[in-house]
Design a protein around this motif. Structure first.
Motif, mmCIF file in Angstrom:
data_model
loop_
_atom_site.group_PDB
_atom_site.id
_atom_site.type_symbol
_atom_site.label_atom_id
_atom_site.label_comp_id
_atom_site.label_asym_id
_atom_site.label_seq_id
_atom_site.Cartn_x
_atom_site.Cartn_y
_atom_site.Cartn_z
ATOM 1 N N GLN A 34 -29.395 41.742 57.298
ATOM 2 C CA GLN A 34 -30.039 40.425 57.277
ATOM 3 C C GLN A 34 -30.401 39.971 58.693
ATOM 4 O O GLN A 34 -31.384 39.266 58.907
ATOM 5 C CB GLN A 34 -29.087 39.428 56.625
ATOM 6 N N LEU A 35 -29.584 40.399 59.678
ATOM 7 C CA LEU A 35 -29.819 39.954 61.057
ATOM 8 C C LEU A 35 -31.163 40.450 61.579
ATOM 9 O O LEU A 35 -31.760 39.841 62.459
ATOM 10 C CB LEU A 35 -28.670 40.433 61.959
ATOM 11 N N ALA A 36 -31.668 41.557 60.998
ATOM 12 C CA ALA A 36 -32.968 42.092 61.463
ATOM 13 C C ALA A 36 -34.066 41.059 61.245
ATOM 14 O O ALA A 36 -34.959 40.906 62.065
ATOM 15 C CB ALA A 36 -33.288 43.377 60.711
ATOM 16 N N GLY A 37 -33.945 40.308 60.151
ATOM 17 C CA GLY A 37 -34.967 39.313 59.838
ATOM 18 C C GLY A 37 -34.966 38.161 60.815
ATOM 19 O O GLY A 37 -35.957 37.456 60.982
ATOM 20 N N CYS A 38 -33.836 38.005 61.511
ATOM 21 C CA CYS A 38 -33.704 36.829 62.367
ATOM 22 C C CYS A 38 -34.558 36.923 63.621
ATOM 23 O O CYS A 38 -34.921 35.926 64.207
ATOM 24 C CB CYS A 38 -32.224 36.635 62.564
ATOM 25 N N GLU A 39 -34.943 38.182 64.007
ATOM 26 C CA GLU A 39 -35.769 38.310 65.217
ATOM 27 C C GLU A 39 -37.095 37.582 65.032
ATOM 28 O O GLU A 39 -37.565 36.920 65.936
ATOM 29 C CB GLU A 39 -36.007 39.792 65.546
ATOM 30 N N ILE A 40 -37.674 37.726 63.830
ATOM 31 C CA ILE A 40 -38.966 37.054 63.606
ATOM 32 C C ILE A 40 -38.759 35.548 63.522
ATOM 33 O O ILE A 40 -39.515 34.774 64.093
ATOM 34 C CB ILE A 40 -39.652 37.600 62.333
ATOM 35 N N GLU A 41 -37.655 35.136 62.867
ATOM 36 C CA GLU A 41 -37.381 33.694 62.761
ATOM 37 C C GLU A 41 -37.143 33.103 64.146
ATOM 38 O O GLU A 41 -37.641 32.039 64.489
ATOM 39 C CB GLU A 41 -36.155 33.462 61.869
ATOM 40 N N LEU A 42 -36.350 33.831 64.982
ATOM 41 C CA LEU A 42 -36.060 33.322 66.330
ATOM 42 C C LEU A 42 -37.322 33.313 67.185
ATOM 43 O O LEU A 42 -37.528 32.414 67.997
ATOM 44 C CB LEU A 42 -34.992 34.187 67.004
ATOM 45 N N ALA A 43 -38.200 34.354 67.006
ATOM 46 C CA ALA A 43 -39.402 34.478 67.860
ATOM 47 C C ALA A 43 -40.240 33.210 67.786
ATOM 48 O O ALA A 43 -40.902 32.835 68.745
ATOM 49 C CB ALA A 43 -40.247 35.673 67.422
ATOM 50 N N ARG A 44 -40.174 32.539 66.664
ATOM 51 C CA ARG A 44 -41.012 31.361 66.491
ATOM 52 C C ARG A 44 -40.338 30.086 67.005
ATOM 53 O O ARG A 44 -40.925 29.028 67.006
ATOM 54 C CB ARG A 44 -41.386 31.222 65.014
ATOM 55 N N ALA A 45 -39.075 30.204 67.439
ATOM 56 C CA ALA A 45 -38.362 29.003 67.913
ATOM 57 C C ALA A 45 -38.445 28.952 69.434
ATOM 58 O O ALA A 45 -38.351 29.963 70.106
ATOM 59 C CB ALA A 45 -36.907 29.060 67.472
ATOM 60 N N GLU A 46 -38.604 27.740 69.965
ATOM 61 C CA GLU A 46 -38.710 27.585 71.427
ATOM 62 C C GLU A 46 -37.444 28.036 72.140
ATOM 63 O O GLU A 46 -37.497 28.557 73.240
ATOM 64 C CB GLU A 46 -38.992 26.108 71.765
ATOM 65 N N ASP A 47 -36.267 27.796 71.523
ATOM 66 C CA ASP A 47 -35.004 28.059 72.233
ATOM 67 C C ASP A 47 -34.455 29.446 71.959
ATOM 68 O O ASP A 47 -33.275 29.697 72.144
ATOM 69 C CB ASP A 47 -33.958 26.996 71.824
ATOM 70 N N HIS A 48 -35.324 30.383 71.539
ATOM 71 C CA HIS A 48 -34.783 31.667 71.065
ATOM 72 C C HIS A 48 -33.928 32.376 72.108
ATOM 73 O O HIS A 48 -32.982 33.073 71.771
ATOM 74 C CB HIS A 48 -35.884 32.588 70.517
ATOM 75 N N LEU A 49 -34.261 32.230 73.374
ATOM 76 C CA LEU A 49 -33.511 32.969 74.399
ATOM 77 C C LEU A 49 -32.098 32.416 74.584
ATOM 78 O O LEU A 49 -31.176 33.157 74.861
ATOM 79 C CB LEU A 49 -34.286 32.919 75.728
ATOM 80 N N ILE A 50 -31.896 31.107 74.390
ATOM 81 C CA ILE A 50 -30.589 30.532 74.728
ATOM 82 C C ILE A 50 -29.791 30.042 73.529
ATOM 83 O O ILE A 50 -28.706 29.476 73.698
ATOM 84 C CB ILE A 50 -30.765 29.353 75.721
ATOM 85 N N ARG A 51 -30.269 30.320 72.315
ATOM 86 C CA ARG A 51 -29.540 29.817 71.147
ATOM 87 C C ARG A 51 -28.170 30.491 70.998
ATOM 88 O O ARG A 51 -27.153 29.838 70.794
ATOM 89 C CB ARG A 51 -30.368 30.020 69.870
ATOM 90 N N LEU A 52 -28.125 31.806 71.150
ATOM 91 C CA LEU A 52 -26.840 32.516 71.050
ATOM 92 C C LEU A 52 -25.894 32.057 72.148
ATOM 93 O O LEU A 52 -24.694 31.841 71.930
ATOM 94 C CB LEU A 52 -27.066 34.027 71.131
ATOM 95 N N ARG A 53 -26.420 31.862 73.337
ATOM 96 C CA ARG A 53 -25.613 31.397 74.474
ATOM 97 C C ARG A 53 -24.953 30.055 74.127
ATOM 98 O O ARG A 53 -23.746 29.876 74.330
ATOM 99 C CB ARG A 53 -26.511 31.236 75.703
ATOM 100 N N GLY A 54 -25.720 29.154 73.582
ATOM 101 C CA GLY A 54 -25.196 27.834 73.216
ATOM 102 C C GLY A 54 -24.050 27.951 72.216
ATOM 103 O O GLY A 54 -22.984 27.326 72.375
ATOM 104 N N ILE A 55 -24.242 28.822 71.220
ATOM 105 C CA ILE A 55 -23.236 28.994 70.156
ATOM 106 C C ILE A 55 -21.945 29.585 70.731
ATOM 107 O O ILE A 55 -20.829 29.117 70.470
ATOM 108 C CB ILE A 55 -23.800 29.940 69.069
ATOM 109 N N LEU A 56 -22.107 30.657 71.539
ATOM 110 C CA LEU A 56 -20.907 31.356 72.044
ATOM 111 C C LEU A 56 -20.193 30.542 73.114
ATOM 112 O O LEU A 56 -18.959 30.563 73.216
ATOM 113 C CB LEU A 56 -21.291 32.743 72.580
#
Ligand SMILES: Nc1ncnc2c1ncn2[C@@H]1O[C@H](COP(=O)(O)OP(=O)(O)OP(=O)(O)O)[C@@H](O)[C@H]1O
Ligand SMILES: Nc1ncnc2c1ncn2[C@@H]1O[C@H](COP(=O)(O)OP(=O)(O)OP(=O)(O)O)[C@@H](O)[C@H]1O
Ligand SMILES: [Mg+2]
Ligand SMILES: [Mg+2]
Lengths: 257, 257
Positions: B88-110
């Motif tokens: 399922q995580l493979a699908g998230c690349e396309i979903e994240l690509a369209r979000a402005e914060d895609h580069l730092i979203r994981l950083r924020g969570i962790l």
């Protein structure tokens, strides 16, 4: 011209080694082959003695409408040419992700070129991923050739690429695409694991699996550092013999269109 | 808790094998370790005897705001836990690509989780790609550990991952991220190529390169098919000894924060 995607999302299984050496052996046996390097790592490009970035990549057709025919470069081997690659192509995944036609854009470009192509086969070396570049290649190809490392993780990943292929076929982007074959790679006769994996794959995929098995061979690991195909670098090595046998089997399965 | 990305866009170089076995050896030596499987292939997940898809992946935090603490599963090894993965995580690349914060979203969570974490280290097993999941991990990590196969293509790819890391640092997403180390993997003492690659990497990267070199070892290839870490599957093997030595060297370079 038949278009064959050489793909497996598992990394390091021999996609590039198979694209380069199956391509070179088919060319040596008289077929006209174009290898399309679709991996931003550009390993096929450097394995055939090109410097990534010196020539335009398929990026120029995907994003800037360049004519595919202008991207084709001759290699040092007769009958073998290449569309090189470089890191710029990595950026194209994000650009394509935002376009509605991202799945079928490569297909449109390659099928338009096919009408004027003077080649028998185009082999597409795919990156190790489940992303847009790989699915574009599956949407563009007539067939999928899967290199499969004789290891546990290789076996695990097989069902995933089959699922992705089915998705591409049922999406309507490429209804006729099928698995051309599975090539077992890096077989190590010293381990039971190799034999167990080969038997399991043959049990499930039967005649789709090539009889030719590519052994682990030091010369195959060394040849790309010399920018030479294995049949040129060490023609008497086990690796060279295996890829020549693979090319023979491949030609038996195909008659060029 | 230190966050360490185990990444290299080159496929099949030992990222998963290093995540699992460095993780298990650190845990055996008393450190509390979480391995985050960020590769949709979910090889770390199956190597630690989990079935991909049975538990939620980091997808639930990235896309559905689930609390990271709820995703952490204990493994069969004391001090070692995992955030499993699935396709399922493979699908998230396309979903994240369209979000402005895609580069730092994981950083924020962790980084939010880090405030309550009871672990000393988090190791992130990255997919073989230059895509969004890998760059997210580089943006989230304190350090980058690069497994490097002793082969020509491995060497070629090193400059690319260093470039990507610099891009992440200068983008402001993660200004302090640095290369923690380079681990040479699958060293085959029978070939000159192995020695040439090791010497070249040591010449350029000097003390960043770990002294411990991981040899090619059949047991390391077999252990994931049993869902066991190498120190559990074959503790006397060359692979087990090498990863224990690597864990020792790793601890010398760090004092847990
Ligand atoms: N049969 C073989 N025997 C020994 N070494 C091999 C063999 N086939 C490939 N190699 C080496 O193993 C490594 C992985 O192979 P290769 O790069 O072709 O895989 P790949 O699937 O294209 O990798 P990626 O997923 O990164 O694109 C390379 O260093 C290559 O030289
Ligand atoms: N030192 C070693 N000796 C022998 N086999 C190894 C060694 N390290 C890893 N392997 C095997 O080589 C293959 C590639 O390793 P691994 O899957 O860990 O690489 P990876 O970088 O995580 O791959 P990917 O790029 O697909 O994520 C696996 O089948 C693994 O079991
Ligand atoms: Mg490749
Ligand atoms: Mg992996």
């Amino acid at each position: 011209m038949r278009i064959i995607a050489i793909a497996n999302q598992k990394g390091g299984v021999g996609k590039t080694t198979t694209s380069v050496n199956l391509g070179a052996c088919l060319a040596a046996q008289g077929s006209r082959v174009i290898v399309l390097d679709l991996d931003p790592q550009a390993n096929t490009t450097s394995a055939l003695d090109f410097i990534p970035g010196e020539h335009p990549s398929i990026y120029d057709s995907l994003i800037e409408d360049a004519d595919v025919a202008t991207l084709i470069q001759p290699t040092k081997y007769e009958n073998l040419s290449i569309i090189p690659c470089d890191l710029q192509l990595a950026g194209c995944e994000i650009e394509l992700a935002r376009a509605e036609d991202h799945l079928i854009r490569l297909r449109g470009i390659l099928h338009a070129y096919r009408a004027v192509a003077e080649a028998d086969y185009m082999l597409i070396d795919c990156p190790p991923s489940l992303g847009i570049l790989m699915t574009s290649a599956l949407a563009a190809a007539d067939e999928l050739l899967i290199p499969l490392q004789c290891e546990y993780f290789g076996l695990m990943g097989l069902s995933e690429i089959v699922k992705v292929l089915e998705m591409v076929a049922t999406s309507g982007a490429n209804p006729d695409v099928e698995i051309e074959g599975i090539v077992m790679t890096m077989a190590d006769s010293r381990t039971n694991l190799t034999q167990q994996v080969i038997e399991e794959v043959q049990r499930v995929f039967k005649s789709t699996v090539y009889n030719t098995i590519i052994p682990r061979s030091i010369a195959l690991g060394e040849s790309p550092s010399h920018g030479r195909a294995i049949i040129d670098y060490k023609p008497s090595s086990a690796g060279a013999k295996a890829y020549q046998a693979l090319a023979g089997e491949f030609l038996e399965r195909h008659s060029p269109v």
